[in-house]
Write an enzyme that holds these catalytic residues in place. Structure first.
Site, mmCIF file in Angstrom:
data_model
loop_
_atom_site.group_PDB
_atom_site.id
_atom_site.type_symbol
_atom_site.label_atom_id
_atom_site.label_comp_id
_atom_site.label_asym_id
_atom_site.label_seq_id
_atom_site.Cartn_x
_atom_site.Cartn_y
_atom_site.Cartn_z
ATOM 1 N N GLU A 83 0.851 -1.193 0.000
ATOM 2 C CA GLU A 83 0.000 0.000 0.000
ATOM 3 C C GLU A 83 0.886 1.242 0.000
ATOM 4 O O GLU A 83 0.455 2.324 0.370
ATOM 5 C CB GLU A 83 -1.017 -0.017 1.141
ATOM 6 C CG GLU A 83 -0.492 -0.389 2.491
ATOM 7 C CD GLU A 83 -1.596 -0.595 3.520
ATOM 8 O OE1 GLU A 83 -2.404 0.313 3.712
ATOM 9 O OE2 GLU A 83 -1.632 -1.679 4.131
ATOM 10 N N CYS A 120 -3.858 -3.699 4.219
ATOM 11 C CA CYS A 120 -2.940 -4.716 4.767
ATOM 12 C C CYS A 120 -3.321 -6.148 4.401
ATOM 13 O O CYS A 120 -2.543 -7.072 4.634
ATOM 14 C CB CYS A 120 -2.866 -4.594 6.283
ATOM 15 S SG CYS A 120 -2.391 -2.952 6.823
ATOM 16 N N HIS A 244 -3.297 -10.308 11.890
ATOM 17 C CA HIS A 244 -2.734 -9.030 11.450
ATOM 18 C C HIS A 244 -2.440 -8.175 12.680
ATOM 19 O O HIS A 244 -3.309 -8.008 13.537
ATOM 20 C CB HIS A 244 -3.728 -8.314 10.528
ATOM 21 C CG HIS A 244 -3.333 -6.914 10.223
ATOM 22 N ND1 HIS A 244 -2.098 -6.591 9.697
ATOM 23 C CD2 HIS A 244 -3.986 -5.722 10.397
ATOM 24 C CE1 HIS A 244 -2.008 -5.282 9.536
ATOM 25 N NE2 HIS A 244 -3.135 -4.727 9.953
HETATM 26 N N1 COA Z 1 0.544 2.642 30.486
HETATM 27 C C1 COA Z 1 -0.125 1.588 29.923
HETATM 28 N N2 COA Z 1 -0.996 1.715 28.891
HETATM 29 C C2 COA Z 1 -1.199 2.957 28.382
HETATM 30 C C3 COA Z 1 -0.556 4.088 28.912
HETATM 31 C C4 COA Z 1 0.347 3.899 30.016
HETATM 32 N N3 COA Z 1 1.003 4.922 30.572
HETATM 33 N N4 COA Z 1 -0.968 5.170 28.219
HETATM 34 C C5 COA Z 1 -1.855 4.723 27.274
HETATM 35 N N5 COA Z 1 -1.984 3.384 27.383
HETATM 36 C C6 COA Z 1 -2.812 2.502 26.545
HETATM 37 C C7 COA Z 1 -4.216 3.018 26.297
HETATM 38 O O1 COA Z 1 -5.100 2.682 27.350
HETATM 39 C C8 COA Z 1 -4.567 2.280 25.005
HETATM 40 O O2 COA Z 1 -4.871 0.932 25.279
HETATM 41 P P1 COA Z 1 -6.387 0.374 25.103
HETATM 42 O O3 COA Z 1 -6.793 0.713 23.695
HETATM 43 O O4 COA Z 1 -6.274 -1.093 25.357
HETATM 44 O O5 COA Z 1 -7.194 1.118 26.106
HETATM 45 C C9 COA Z 1 -3.228 2.244 24.262
HETATM 46 O O6 COA Z 1 -2.220 2.454 25.257
HETATM 47 C C10 COA Z 1 -3.069 3.321 23.208
HETATM 48 O O7 COA Z 1 -3.319 4.567 23.782
HETATM 49 P P2 COA Z 1 -4.235 5.656 23.049
HETATM 50 O O8 COA Z 1 -4.361 6.837 23.922
HETATM 51 O O9 COA Z 1 -5.491 5.017 22.541
HETATM 52 O O10 COA Z 1 -3.261 5.982 21.799
HETATM 53 P P3 COA Z 1 -3.433 6.985 20.624
HETATM 54 O O11 COA Z 1 -4.538 7.946 20.827
HETATM 55 O O12 COA Z 1 -2.087 7.546 20.428
HETATM 56 O O13 COA Z 1 -3.892 6.086 19.364
HETATM 57 C C11 COA Z 1 -3.939 4.358 17.718
HETATM 58 C C12 COA Z 1 -3.562 4.721 19.161
HETATM 59 C C13 COA Z 1 -3.734 2.876 17.520
HETATM 60 C C14 COA Z 1 -5.419 4.695 17.475
HETATM 61 C C15 COA Z 1 -3.035 5.175 16.762
HETATM 62 O O14 COA Z 1 -1.699 4.823 16.961
HETATM 63 C C16 COA Z 1 -3.374 4.977 15.288
HETATM 64 O O15 COA Z 1 -4.186 5.737 14.755
HETATM 65 N N6 COA Z 1 -2.685 4.014 14.591
HETATM 66 C C17 COA Z 1 -2.868 3.819 13.170
HETATM 67 C C18 COA Z 1 -4.131 3.050 12.811
HETATM 68 C C19 COA Z 1 -4.080 1.622 13.179
HETATM 69 O O16 COA Z 1 -3.024 1.063 13.327
HETATM 70 N N7 COA Z 1 -5.266 1.033 13.324
HETATM 71 C C20 COA Z 1 -5.398 -0.359 13.674
HETATM 72 C C21 COA Z 1 -6.309 -1.145 12.808
HETATM 73 S S1 COA Z 1 -5.572 -1.672 11.294
#
Ligand code: COA
Length: 445
Positions: A83, A120, A244
């Site tokens: 991609e 993916c 995945h």
């Molecule tokens: N200690 C432990 N865990 C922690 C933490 C800490 N200090 N701070 C945050 N976390 C956890 C959160 O609770 C969350 O876990 P949960 O979803 O099980 O509750 C996780 O870490 C991620 O934190 P979050 O605040 O949701 O991260 P983010 O707002 O930066 O976004 C994604 C995370 C995945 C949405 C972002 O990285 C993204 O957009 N990725 C690209 C898209 C993707 O990969 N999508 C997946 C489907 S293909």
């Protein structure tokens, strides 16, 4: 019936590394445990300035062909899933074939080449195409080269920046394969969704939270569809379930939902009932909200049970070990999960021949697919030949300033030249531009 599946696999990581808890988190003012515990990531792989999707794909394929003693004449098909393509017409597979022809005797003029796109999941779709081509008897005794290659880079400051990665997985698909046999049973969950897209742009537009929900919904649909053809899945049916893995935390969420699904109406649900009750069923509630609340409570309790923890530690955790160190490789990610699984099995002395894997692929946009694979007798010698640990160890560990520079160097809208951080050796490198804007490559001894 002749078995068809993956005969061999090779992995090529981008040569640079970004330490997420050590370098990225402090710069973002975040707790390192968000990465190590929340997302489940220690590091991301990045391409050095001379690397791109073609070099990584060609390098993985070169290692594979060299190790297996394959020649171009043995290969009747080259499919690249990506991609991160940089051309809307000329497929990456032609560039890869051109690279390989620099180092092998003969050519790929009689091989069918293509490029697959569906976020993916395209790597798994290419695997399917190869399987179908061989099963249809159109392969003339030859095998197929399937390569999943991506530079999963996000715009700086995007939430996805935490889950970047770069690398390629090359697979040789053949009759009577050494590694795994693919089964014809498949389940799909597919719908028109807007969770992640790249409308003619390099960096994705992502609704990260939505993509997590869509992954879970489509995966559940695919599992139900798979069960409609293969029968109900029981946790004991499969040694491992490589899924995945955009980041391991995603799989952790999917695994809990999957476990709840596959223990329903089994003796495992009965055994757990004394401690955490039976699973809520919609017919037992007056409102959808009450049902959802009960479901959430049940899941919270299920997560803490010994049964679930043991199943997770044995069936899911080993699938995540490479991903934790490299981040998201998009099309290659589920194939890395399979490699990770078998590598962990080998290292823990587990006999896998005849065991089954439940493989779950996902592509945003969105589609999930679930199928089973059976591990073949010669699996261990194929996995022993991988040098993943050395590759990961040898990556150059970037400072924050290095990261900013290399991210800019790979940004198509910026014209930045960066000195390479590593010295290429026995690999293909990007070698500048041709007269029609095509990319050029050469092999460095
Ligand atoms: N200690 C432990 N865990 C922690 C933490 C800490 N200090 N701070 C945050 N976390 C956890 C959160 O609770 C969350 O876990 P949960 O979803 O099980 O509750 C996780 O870490 C991620 O934190 P979050 O605040 O949701 O991260 P983010 O707002 O930066 O976004 C994604 C995370 C995945 C949405 C972002 O990285 C993204 O957009 N990725 C690209 C898209 C993707 O990969 N999508 C997946 C489907 S293909």
């Amino acid at each position: 019936m002749t078995a068809v599946g993956i005969d061999a696999v090779e992995i090529w990581t981008g040569n640079l590394k970004l330490d997420l808890p050590g370098t990225f988190a402090p710069e973002k003012g975040e707790d390192p445990e968000k990465y190590t515990k929340g997302l489940g990531l220690n590091a991301s792989s990045f391409p050095d300035s001379y690397e791109d999707i073609v070099t990584m794909a060609a390098n993985a394929a070169y290692r594979l062909m060299d190790r297996k003693g394959l020649e171009p004449d043995d290969i009747g098909r080259i499919d690249v899933a990506t991609e991160s393509a940089f051309d809307n017409s000329k497929p990456v597979s032609t560039y890869v074939a051109g690279c390989l022809e620099q180092v092998f005797e003969g050519d790929f003029h009689h091989a069918n080449k293509g490029e697959r796109k569906f976020a993916c999941i395209a790597g798994t779709q290419s695997l399917d195409d190869a399987y179908n081509w061989i099963k249809a008897g159109r392969n003339r005794g030859r095998g197929a080269l399937v390569i999943a290659t991506d530079t999963a880079l996000y715009a700086r400051g995007d939430a996805g920046e935490a889950t970047q990665g770069a690398g390629a997985v090359a697979m040789y698909i053949d009759e009577e394969p050494n590694l795994v046999e693919l089964s014809a049973d498949q389940g799909y969950g597919s719908a028109d969704e807007t969770d992640f897209l790249k409308p003619n742009q390099q960096f994705p537009s992502v609704d990260g939270k939505r993509s997590v929900q869509v992954y879970l919904a489509r995966m559940r649909e695919a599992l139900e569809d798979y069960e409609s053809v293969a029968g109900a899945v029981h946790p004991d049916d499969f040694a491992y379930a490589p899924f995945h893995t955009p980041f391991p935390g995603m799989v952790r969420r999917a695994a809990l939902l999957a476990y709840r699904h596959v223990i329903r109406n089994t003796s495992i649900e009965d055994d757990l009932a004394a401690d955490i009750g039976r699973q809520p069923r919609p017919e037992g509630f007056d409102s959808d909200e009450a049902y959802r609340d009960a479901l959430r409570d049940y899941m919270d309790s299920l997560k803490e049970t010994d049964q679930y923890r043991e199943w997770y530690a044995e069936t899911i955790e080993p699938t995540l070990s490479i991903s934790r160190e490299v981040g998201n490789w998009y099309t290659g990610s589920v194939h890395l999960a399979r490699a990770s699984t078998l590598k962990e099995a080998l290292e823990s002395g587990k006999e896998m021949a005849g065991s089954r894997l439940l493989v779950g692929s996902y592509g945003s946009g969105a589609q999930a697919e679930i199928h089973a694979e059976t591990v073949r007798d010669s699996w261990a010698e194929e996995i022993e030949a991988l040098n993943v640990d050395e590759q990961l160890e040898e990556r150059y560990d970037m400072s924050w300033e290095d990261y900013e520079e290399i991210h800019d160097a790979h940004n198509h809208e910026m014209d930045v030249d960066v000195e390479e951080f590593t010295t290429p050796e026995q690999e293909f490198v990007f070698d500048g531009w041709g007269r029609m804007g095509e990319r050029k490559y050469r092999f460095v001894e």
